[in-house]
Design a protein around this motif. Structure first.
Motif, PDB file in Angstrom:
ATOM      1  N   VAL A  80      -0.914  -7.379  19.531  1.00  0.00           N
ATOM      2  CA  VAL A  80       0.536  -7.338  19.319  1.00  0.00           C
ATOM      3  C   VAL A  80       1.265  -7.601  20.636  1.00  0.00           C
ATOM      4  N   TRP A  81       0.771  -6.978  21.717  1.00  0.00           N
ATOM      5  CA  TRP A  81       1.429  -7.141  23.020  1.00  0.00           C
ATOM      6  C   TRP A  81       1.039  -8.438  23.699  1.00  0.00           C
ATOM      7  N   ASP A  82      -0.189  -8.902  23.512  1.00  0.00           N
ATOM      8  CA  ASP A  82      -0.586 -10.192  24.071  1.00  0.00           C
ATOM      9  C   ASP A  82       0.215 -11.333  23.454  1.00  0.00           C
ATOM     10  N   ASP A  83       0.327 -11.319  22.131  1.00  0.00           N
ATOM     11  CA  ASP A  83       0.807 -12.498  21.405  1.00  0.00           C
ATOM     12  C   ASP A  83       1.967 -12.251  20.450  1.00  0.00           C
ATOM     13  N   SER A  84       1.824 -11.241  19.585  1.00  0.00           N
ATOM     14  CA  SER A  84       2.679 -11.161  18.396  1.00  0.00           C
ATOM     15  C   SER A  84       4.150 -10.979  18.725  1.00  0.00           C
ATOM     16  N   ILE A  85       4.472 -10.111  19.688  1.00  0.00           N
ATOM     17  CA  ILE A  85       5.881  -9.886  20.021  1.00  0.00           C
ATOM     18  C   ILE A  85       6.506 -11.173  20.546  1.00  0.00           C
ATOM     19  N   ILE A  86       5.794 -11.863  21.435  1.00  0.00           N
ATOM     20  CA  ILE A  86       6.312 -13.120  21.992  1.00  0.00           C
ATOM     21  C   ILE A  86       6.451 -14.180  20.907  1.00  0.00           C
ATOM     22  N   GLU A  87       5.426 -14.318  20.068  1.00  0.00           N
ATOM     23  CA  GLU A  87       5.481 -15.335  19.018  1.00  0.00           C
ATOM     24  C   GLU A  87       6.608 -15.065  18.023  1.00  0.00           C
ATOM     25  N   THR A  88       6.795 -13.795  17.649  1.00  0.00           N
ATOM     26  CA  THR A  88       7.867 -13.450  16.713  1.00  0.00           C
ATOM     27  C   THR A  88       9.234 -13.707  17.345  1.00  0.00           C
ATOM     28  N   GLU A  89       9.363 -13.385  18.626  1.00  0.00           N
ATOM     29  CA  GLU A  89      10.617 -13.677  19.329  1.00  0.00           C
ATOM     30  C   GLU A  89      10.901 -15.169  19.330  1.00  0.00           C
ATOM     31  N   GLU A  90       9.897 -15.970  19.641  1.00  0.00           N
ATOM     32  CA  GLU A  90      10.091 -17.428  19.654  1.00  0.00           C
ATOM     33  C   GLU A  90      10.500 -17.950  18.274  1.00  0.00           C
ATOM     34  N   GLU A  91       9.840 -17.460  17.238  1.00  0.00           N
ATOM     35  CA  GLU A  91      10.136 -17.930  15.883  1.00  0.00           C
ATOM     36  C   GLU A  91      11.550 -17.565  15.448  1.00  0.00           C
ATOM     37  N   ARG A  92      11.948 -16.322  15.747  1.00  0.00           N
ATOM     38  CA  ARG A  92      13.250 -15.849  15.248  1.00  0.00           C
ATOM     39  C   ARG A  92      14.429 -16.385  16.034  1.00  0.00           C
ATOM     40  N   PHE A  93      14.273 -16.475  17.346  1.00  0.00           N
ATOM     41  CA  PHE A  93      15.441 -16.720  18.193  1.00  0.00           C
ATOM     42  C   PHE A  93      15.416 -18.048  18.942  1.00  0.00           C
ATOM     43  N   TYR A  94      14.253 -18.727  19.016  1.00  0.00           N
ATOM     44  CA  TYR A  94      14.163 -19.907  19.871  1.00  0.00           C
ATOM     45  C   TYR A  94      13.506 -21.102  19.182  1.00  0.00           C
ATOM     46  N   GLY A  95      13.497 -21.098  17.844  1.00  0.00           N
ATOM     47  CA  GLY A  95      12.928 -22.233  17.125  1.00  0.00           C
ATOM     48  C   GLY A  95      11.489 -22.515  17.499  1.00  0.00           C
ATOM     49  N   SER A  96      10.741 -21.457  17.818  1.00  0.00           N
ATOM     50  CA  SER A  96       9.328 -21.562  18.227  1.00  0.00           C
ATOM     51  C   SER A  96       9.144 -22.428  19.467  1.00  0.00           C
ATOM     52  N   ASN A  97      10.159 -22.442  20.327  1.00  0.00           N
ATOM     53  CA  ASN A  97      10.119 -23.272  21.536  1.00  0.00           C
ATOM     54  C   ASN A  97       9.940 -22.388  22.763  1.00  0.00           C
TER      55      ASN A  97
END
Length: 285
Positions: free
Chosen positions: A177-194
């Protein structure tokens, strides 16, 4: 400087046989190194460019996950990515905690940062006993790892690796969750996965939101080039106060956890990037 031929061979194997285990995910390490590269002095830029393989085209961030991918080849390097501390003490002590499972001192992420910093001080000498290209890539990666809170975690759960949770509807372990999931979810929700847009947002916050903290992040006491005891102490504090807090085996982690922990993840990514740049600027003069 450095053995480009052997490094290229390792990287060739990496691209055909990726390894799943990592600290921060690929994006977390990319962000840390991208932030750092934008803060390097001209002298440090020249040194980094001369040490990077030619095909990297001066982009340190593109190789910031290299140290994860070579674990299968450099088996000795696996313990260098983390620190195990006594359960629930929420403190870090070098002599107590910085050792591998065989009790060999210095074999933890804090010791590795000190070691590769020392190796890089050979840069500019006519000869060196070290592969300075690998030293640069290890140091850059480990500066990211030590800022991921669960890379300075509890011994019994291996930094959250044995704590099973659900990240929204998906099964995961807390460490992932801390390695990947929080960052990936943030990118998906707020930055168009960019990932570049997320990096730019964190860089803006370094200037505007955390601007009054940056000098303290960069500083090391006395003549030290790097201060991993400080980074590790912050890491275990963040692990206790945020990563582990309120989580048990089987917890379902949803918006309450995500939105409250997201600022801590971004803050640690920012600190890691700022400090990597400061370390490299001190090393290369």
């Amino acid at each position: 400087m450095g053995s480009f031929r052997s490094l290229a061979l390792v990287l060739l194997v990496v691209f055909v046989a990726p390894v799943a285990v990592r600290g921060w995910g690929v994006d977390g390490h990319f962000i840390t190194c991208k932030i750092a590269q934008g803060r390097l002095s001209q002298t440090a830029v020249e040194a980094v460019n001369s040490l990077l393989p030619e095909y990297a085209k001066g982009d340190l961030a593109s190789l910031c996950s290299w140290a994860d991918h070579v674990k299968f080849r450099y088996h000795w390097s696996s313990p260098l990515h983390y620190i195990d501390t006594p359960d629930n003490l929420c403190t870090y002590q070098y002599r107590r905690d910085c050792k591998d499972e065989d009790g060999v001192m210095g074999r933890c992420v804090a010791g590795a940062i000190m070691n590769y910093t020392t190796q890089l001080l050979d840069y500019g000498k006519q000869t060196s006993d070290y592969n300075l290209t690998e030293a640069l890539l290890f140091l850059s990666h480990f500066m990211g790892d030590i800022h991921q809170p669960l890379h300075v975690g509890f011994t019994s759960d291996r930094g959250g690796n044995t704590i099973d949770v659900h990240w929204f509807t998906r099964k995961a372990v807390l460490h992932h969750v801390w390695d990947d999931s929080i960052i990936e979810t943030e990118e998906e929700r707020f930055y168009g996965s960019n990932v570049d847009d997320l990096t730019n947002a964190i860089e803006t916050n370094i200037t505007n939101v955390w601007g009054d903290q940056v000098k303290a992040w960069e500083n090391c006491s006395g003549s030290q080039k790097t201060c991993p005891t400080t980074y590790a102490t912050e890491g275990i504090n963040a692990a206790c106060n945020w990563a582990y807090k309120g989580v048990t085996n089987g917890s379902v982690l949803e918006d309450d956890y995500f939105l409250s922990r997201l600022p801590i993840v971004n803050w640690r990514l920012a600190q890691g990037g700022v400090r990597l740049a400061a370390n490299l600027n001190r090393i290369f003069g």
